[in-house]
Design a protein around this motif. Structure first.
Motif, PDB file in Angstrom:
ATOM      1  N   GLY A 188       0.810  -1.212   0.000  1.00 39.73           N
ATOM      2  CA  GLY A 188       0.000   0.000   0.000  1.00 39.73           C
ATOM      3  C   GLY A 188       0.839   1.255   0.000  1.00 39.73           C
ATOM      4  N   LYS A 189       0.161   2.402   0.009  1.00 46.90           N
ATOM      5  CA  LYS A 189       0.872   3.677  -0.082  1.00 46.90           C
ATOM      6  C   LYS A 189       0.438   4.704   0.961  1.00 46.90           C
ATOM      7  CE  LYS A 189      -2.302   5.410  -3.653  1.00 46.90           C
ATOM      8  NZ  LYS A 189      -2.404   5.938  -5.036  1.00 46.90           N
ATOM      9  N   THR A 190      -0.608   4.410   1.737  1.00 48.27           N
ATOM     10  CA  THR A 190      -1.055   5.377   2.745  1.00 48.27           C
ATOM     11  C   THR A 190      -0.055   5.427   3.885  1.00 48.27           C
ATOM     12  OG1 THR A 190      -3.353   4.883   2.212  1.00 48.27           O
ATOM     13  CG2 THR A 190      -2.937   6.021   4.288  1.00 48.27           C
ATOM     14  N   PRO A 191       0.473   6.595   4.230  1.00 44.97           N
ATOM     15  CA  PRO A 191       1.521   6.686   5.263  1.00 44.97           C
ATOM     16  C   PRO A 191       0.969   6.662   6.685  1.00 44.97           C
ATOM     17  CG  PRO A 191       1.084   8.855   4.371  1.00 44.97           C
ATOM     18  CD  PRO A 191       0.230   7.894   3.588  1.00 44.97           C
ATOM     19  N   THR A 192       0.003   5.782   6.931  1.00 42.61           N
ATOM     20  CA  THR A 192      -0.636   5.689   8.237  1.00 42.61           C
ATOM     21  C   THR A 192      -0.999   4.240   8.502  1.00 42.61           C
ATOM     22  OG1 THR A 192      -1.634   7.858   7.820  1.00 42.61           O
ATOM     23  CG2 THR A 192      -2.492   6.628   9.680  1.00 42.61           C
ATOM     24  N   LEU A 193      -0.871   3.788   9.736  1.00 38.85           N
ATOM     25  CA  LEU A 193      -1.336   2.456  10.100  1.00 38.85           C
ATOM     26  C   LEU A 193      -2.852   2.456  10.305  1.00 38.85           C
ATOM     27  CD1 LEU A 193       1.253   1.093  12.720  1.00 38.85           C
ATOM     28  CD2 LEU A 193       0.879   0.273  10.386  1.00 38.85           C
ATOM     29  N   PHE A 194      -3.448   1.289  10.144  1.00 42.09           N
ATOM     30  CA  PHE A 194      -4.849   1.039  10.490  1.00 42.09           C
ATOM     31  C   PHE A 194      -5.844   1.774   9.600  1.00 42.09           C
ATOM     32  CE2 PHE A 194      -2.504   1.222  14.702  1.00 42.09           C
ATOM     33  CZ  PHE A 194      -2.158  -0.123  14.675  1.00 42.09           C
ATOM     34  N   VAL A 195      -5.427   2.158   8.383  1.00 41.83           N
ATOM     35  CA  VAL A 195      -6.332   2.868   7.484  1.00 41.83           C
ATOM     36  C   VAL A 195      -6.506   2.120   6.173  1.00 41.83           C
ATOM     37  CG1 VAL A 195      -6.693   4.981   6.132  1.00 41.83           C
ATOM     38  CG2 VAL A 195      -5.849   5.125   8.479  1.00 41.83           C
ATOM     39  N   GLU A 196      -5.412   1.849   5.468  1.00 41.25           N
ATOM     40  CA  GLU A 196      -5.513   1.233   4.144  1.00 41.25           C
ATOM     41  C   GLU A 196      -5.946  -0.226   4.219  1.00 41.25           C
ATOM     42  OE1 GLU A 196      -2.948   1.091  -0.016  1.00 41.25           O
ATOM     43  OE2 GLU A 196      -2.261   2.259   1.705  1.00 41.25           O
ATOM     44  N   ASP A 197      -5.384  -0.973   5.145  1.00 40.12           N
ATOM     45  CA  ASP A 197      -5.784  -2.362   5.380  1.00 40.12           C
ATOM     46  C   ASP A 197      -5.826  -2.558   6.893  1.00 40.12           C
ATOM     47  OD1 ASP A 197      -6.356  -5.021   5.318  1.00 40.12           O
ATOM     48  OD2 ASP A 197      -4.690  -5.613   4.022  1.00 40.12           O
ATOM     49  N   PRO A 198      -6.819  -1.956   7.558  1.00 40.68           N
ATOM     50  CA  PRO A 198      -6.809  -1.913   9.022  1.00 40.68           C
ATOM     51  C   PRO A 198      -6.827  -3.277   9.687  1.00 40.68           C
ATOM     52  CG  PRO A 198      -8.941  -1.211   8.153  1.00 40.68           C
ATOM     53  CD  PRO A 198      -7.994  -1.266   6.995  1.00 40.68           C
ATOM     54  N   ALA A 199      -7.605  -4.223   9.139  1.00 37.75           N
ATOM     55  CA  ALA A 199      -7.696  -5.528   9.778  1.00 37.75           C
ATOM     56  C   ALA A 199      -6.339  -6.229   9.765  1.00 37.75           C
ATOM     57  CB  ALA A 199      -8.750  -6.378   9.085  1.00 37.75           C
ATOM     58  N   ALA A 200      -5.637  -6.168   8.633  1.00 39.79           N
ATOM     59  CA  ALA A 200      -4.326  -6.806   8.539  1.00 39.79           C
ATOM     60  C   ALA A 200      -3.315  -6.105   9.447  1.00 39.79           C
ATOM     61  CB  ALA A 200      -3.840  -6.796   7.093  1.00 39.79           C
ATOM     62  N   ASP A 201      -3.346  -4.760   9.478  1.00 34.34           N
ATOM     63  CA  ASP A 201      -2.430  -4.020  10.349  1.00 34.34           C
ATOM     64  C   ASP A 201      -2.675  -4.359  11.817  1.00 34.34           C
ATOM     65  OD1 ASP A 201      -1.418  -2.831   8.091  1.00 34.34           O
ATOM     66  OD2 ASP A 201      -2.317  -0.861   8.452  1.00 34.34           O
ATOM     67  N   LEU A 202      -3.939  -4.394  12.205  1.00 37.25           N
ATOM     68  CA  LEU A 202      -4.275  -4.711  13.599  1.00 37.25           C
ATOM     69  C   LEU A 202      -3.879  -6.140  13.949  1.00 37.25           C
ATOM     70  CD1 LEU A 202      -7.714  -2.899  13.762  1.00 37.25           C
ATOM     71  CD2 LEU A 202      -5.780  -2.444  15.283  1.00 37.25           C
ATOM     72  N   SER A 203      -4.105  -7.063  13.023  1.00 41.34           N
ATOM     73  CA  SER A 203      -3.711  -8.449  13.257  1.00 41.34           C
ATOM     74  C   SER A 203      -2.209  -8.556  13.467  1.00 41.34           C
ATOM     75  CB  SER A 203      -4.145  -9.321  12.074  1.00 41.34           C
ATOM     76  OG  SER A 203      -3.773 -10.673  12.272  1.00 41.34           O
ATOM     77  N   LEU A 204      -1.445  -7.837  12.658  1.00 41.29           N
ATOM     78  CA  LEU A 204       0.010  -7.853  12.771  1.00 41.29           C
ATOM     79  C   LEU A 204       0.465  -7.311  14.120  1.00 41.29           C
ATOM     80  CD1 LEU A 204       2.828  -8.196  11.451  1.00 41.29           C
ATOM     81  CD2 LEU A 204       2.542  -5.916  10.478  1.00 41.29           C
ATOM     82  N   VAL A 205      -0.074  -6.158  14.517  1.00 38.29           N
ATOM     83  CA  VAL A 205       0.321  -5.533  15.776  1.00 38.29           C
ATOM     84  C   VAL A 205      -0.096  -6.396  16.968  1.00 38.29           C
ATOM     85  CG1 VAL A 205      -0.103  -3.555  17.299  1.00 38.29           C
ATOM     86  CG2 VAL A 205       0.388  -3.185  14.865  1.00 38.29           C
ATOM     87  N   ILE A 206      -1.331  -6.888  16.966  1.00 35.69           N
ATOM     88  CA  ILE A 206      -1.812  -7.700  18.084  1.00 35.69           C
ATOM     89  C   ILE A 206      -1.005  -8.990  18.205  1.00 35.69           C
ATOM     90  CG2 ILE A 206      -3.772  -9.082  18.893  1.00 35.69           C
ATOM     91  CD1 ILE A 206      -5.594  -6.837  17.792  1.00 35.69           C
ATOM     92  N   GLY A 207      -0.713  -9.610  17.079  1.00 33.21           N
ATOM     93  CA  GLY A 207       0.072 -10.844  17.118  1.00 33.21           C
ATOM     94  C   GLY A 207       1.440 -10.624  17.718  1.00 33.21           C
ATOM     95  N   PHE A 208       2.060  -9.509  17.398  1.00 33.45           N
ATOM     96  CA  PHE A 208       3.390  -9.227  17.932  1.00 33.45           C
ATOM     97  C   PHE A 208       3.332  -8.868  19.412  1.00 33.45           C
ATOM     98  CE2 PHE A 208       7.198  -6.499  18.522  1.00 33.45           C
ATOM     99  CZ  PHE A 208       8.167  -7.428  18.162  1.00 33.45           C
ATOM    100  N   VAL A 209       2.346  -8.067  19.803  1.00 35.94           N
ATOM    101  CA  VAL A 209       2.230  -7.656  21.204  1.00 35.94           C
ATOM    102  C   VAL A 209       1.927  -8.848  22.111  1.00 35.94           C
ATOM    103  CG1 VAL A 209       0.888  -6.282  22.857  1.00 35.94           C
ATOM    104  CG2 VAL A 209       1.525  -5.297  20.643  1.00 35.94           C
ATOM    105  N   THR A 210       1.022  -9.698  21.679  1.00 36.03           N
ATOM    106  CA  THR A 210       0.547 -10.773  22.551  1.00 36.03           C
ATOM    107  C   THR A 210       1.406 -12.026  22.508  1.00 36.03           C
ATOM    108  OG1 THR A 210      -0.955 -11.590  20.822  1.00 36.03           O
ATOM    109  CG2 THR A 210      -1.840  -9.984  22.399  1.00 36.03           C
ATOM    110  N   ALA A 211       2.077 -12.269  21.358  1.00 32.90           N
ATOM    111  CA  ALA A 211       2.810 -13.539  21.233  1.00 32.90           C
ATOM    112  C   ALA A 211       4.165 -13.408  20.546  1.00 32.90           C
ATOM    113  CB  ALA A 211       1.944 -14.547  20.474  1.00 32.90           C
TER     114      ALA A 211
END
Length: 335
Positions: free
Chosen positions: A242-265
């Motif tokens: 993607g090209k949007t210079p912000t997290l949780f906007v262009e593909d929010p579900a994938a971004d959130l999944s990535l962050v949650i997976g790293f934080v929790t496990a």
């Protein structure tokens, strides 16, 4: 909103939400109260707080934190004092730090200084030497507006700089910028940032680190993120599509999944669990995660509102949930 004080007497506003592994989303030019009105950020806060203990705070001079500050003391040490005060006030002994834009350098510095208090580190949109993140011509043009036309700066920052292209989100983001601070504080804030360089601290970071970079981001060259990741022992770099210079906007579900997976496990994955959802239902779920209303989902996908309602009913039934936020959280957990 809660309040605490730093060792140098500055009042800091913060929020603590949810339960689970602690995640501190560190501020850039912050305005928490106004940011909750931005649909994509509101959804991100809600989903993250279902999986983590989420802490948000306004840095000195911004949002609901004290604006009676020393404009000559806005270097990394002052921002570390803000973070330390929030950690103490929330009673958190350890946390994952999400360094976002301006706060990337602060996150690196704190992780190097206090390794026992940082469980993991996520870095996005900034650089250890902040001038590297401020070099692009578009960024320089925008910063020149700070003390010339504050309202125009806010509008331009929301759209051209951060890529908020949705009409509602763009308006709320511009308003969040406009009310986040004063032009005088913002000018001093950005000027101090030019002189922040924590590059020597990179090698001292012990926490597992995830560096994120949006592939099409024109604001910060990918070489900056690559050098940052290379300088931190064991750091992993994920170049997001993607090209949007912000997290949780262009593909929010994938971004959130990535962050949650790293934080929790400590897991790094770009996979979005979709269960038995059809391709169109997955499209609807992604727009749902972006905070869109049914009318907005219909407009974005080129379908009728009653079709959106039918897809949502199928999503809720297939995932075994009762509402919008629960559907997004369920998909992110992959359960």
């Amino acid at each position: 909103m809660h309040f605490t004080r730093t060792t140098d007497g500055v009042t800091i506003a913060y929020q603590k939400l949810g339960r689970g592994p602690a995640l501190i989303w560190m501020p850039s030019l912050s305005n928490i109260a106004a940011q909750w009105r931005i649909p994509a950020l509101r959804t991100a806060y809600e989903v993250l707080s279902r999986e983590c203990t989420l802490v948000l705070y306004d840095g000195r001079g911004t949002g609901d934190s004290s604006r009676d500050i020393d404009l000559a003391d806005l270097g990394v040490d002052s921002h570390v004092r803000d973070l330390t005060a929030v950690l103490e006030a929330t009673g958190l002994r350890r946390a994952t730090l999400l360094g976002y834009y301006h706060s990337v350098a602060t996150a690196i510095s704190f992780a190097a200084l206090e390794p026992r208090r940082v469980s993991r580190l996520i870095l996005y949109g900034g650089a250890p030497r902040m001038s590297d993140a401020m070099q692009p011509a578009q960024t320089q043009a925008l910063l020149s507006l700070v003390d010339k036309d504050w309202s125009l700066f806010a509008d331009a920052a929301a759209t051209a700089w951060l890529g908020w292209d949705g009409a509602e989100s763009g308006r709320w983001t511009a308003e969040a910028f406009r009310t986040a601070t004063t032009p005088a504080i913002a000018k001093a804030w950005f000027e101090a940032a030019r002189h922040i360089d924590v590059t020597p601290s990179l090698a001292q970071v012990e926490a597992p680190t995830l560096v994120l970079h949006r592939q099409g981001d024109q604001q910060i060259p990918v070489s900056v993120s690559r050098r940052m990741a290379a300088g931190i022992p064991g750091a992993r770099l994920v170049e997001l599509p993607g090209k949007t210079p912000t997290l949780f906007v262009e593909d929010p579900a994938a971004d959130l999944s990535l962050v949650i997976g790293f934080v929790t496990a400590g897991r790094v994955s770009r996979t979005l669990p979709s269960g038995a959802l059809t391709r169109r239902e997955q499209d609807v779920l992604r727009r749902l995660a972006a905070g869109d209303t049914n009318n907005e989902i219909a407009a974005n996908l080129g379908i009728a509102v009653h079709t959106v309602e039918r897809h949502l009913a199928n999503i809720y039934r297939k995932l075994g949930v009762r509402g919008r936020t629960a559907a997004v959280a369920h998909a992110l957990r992959g359960t």
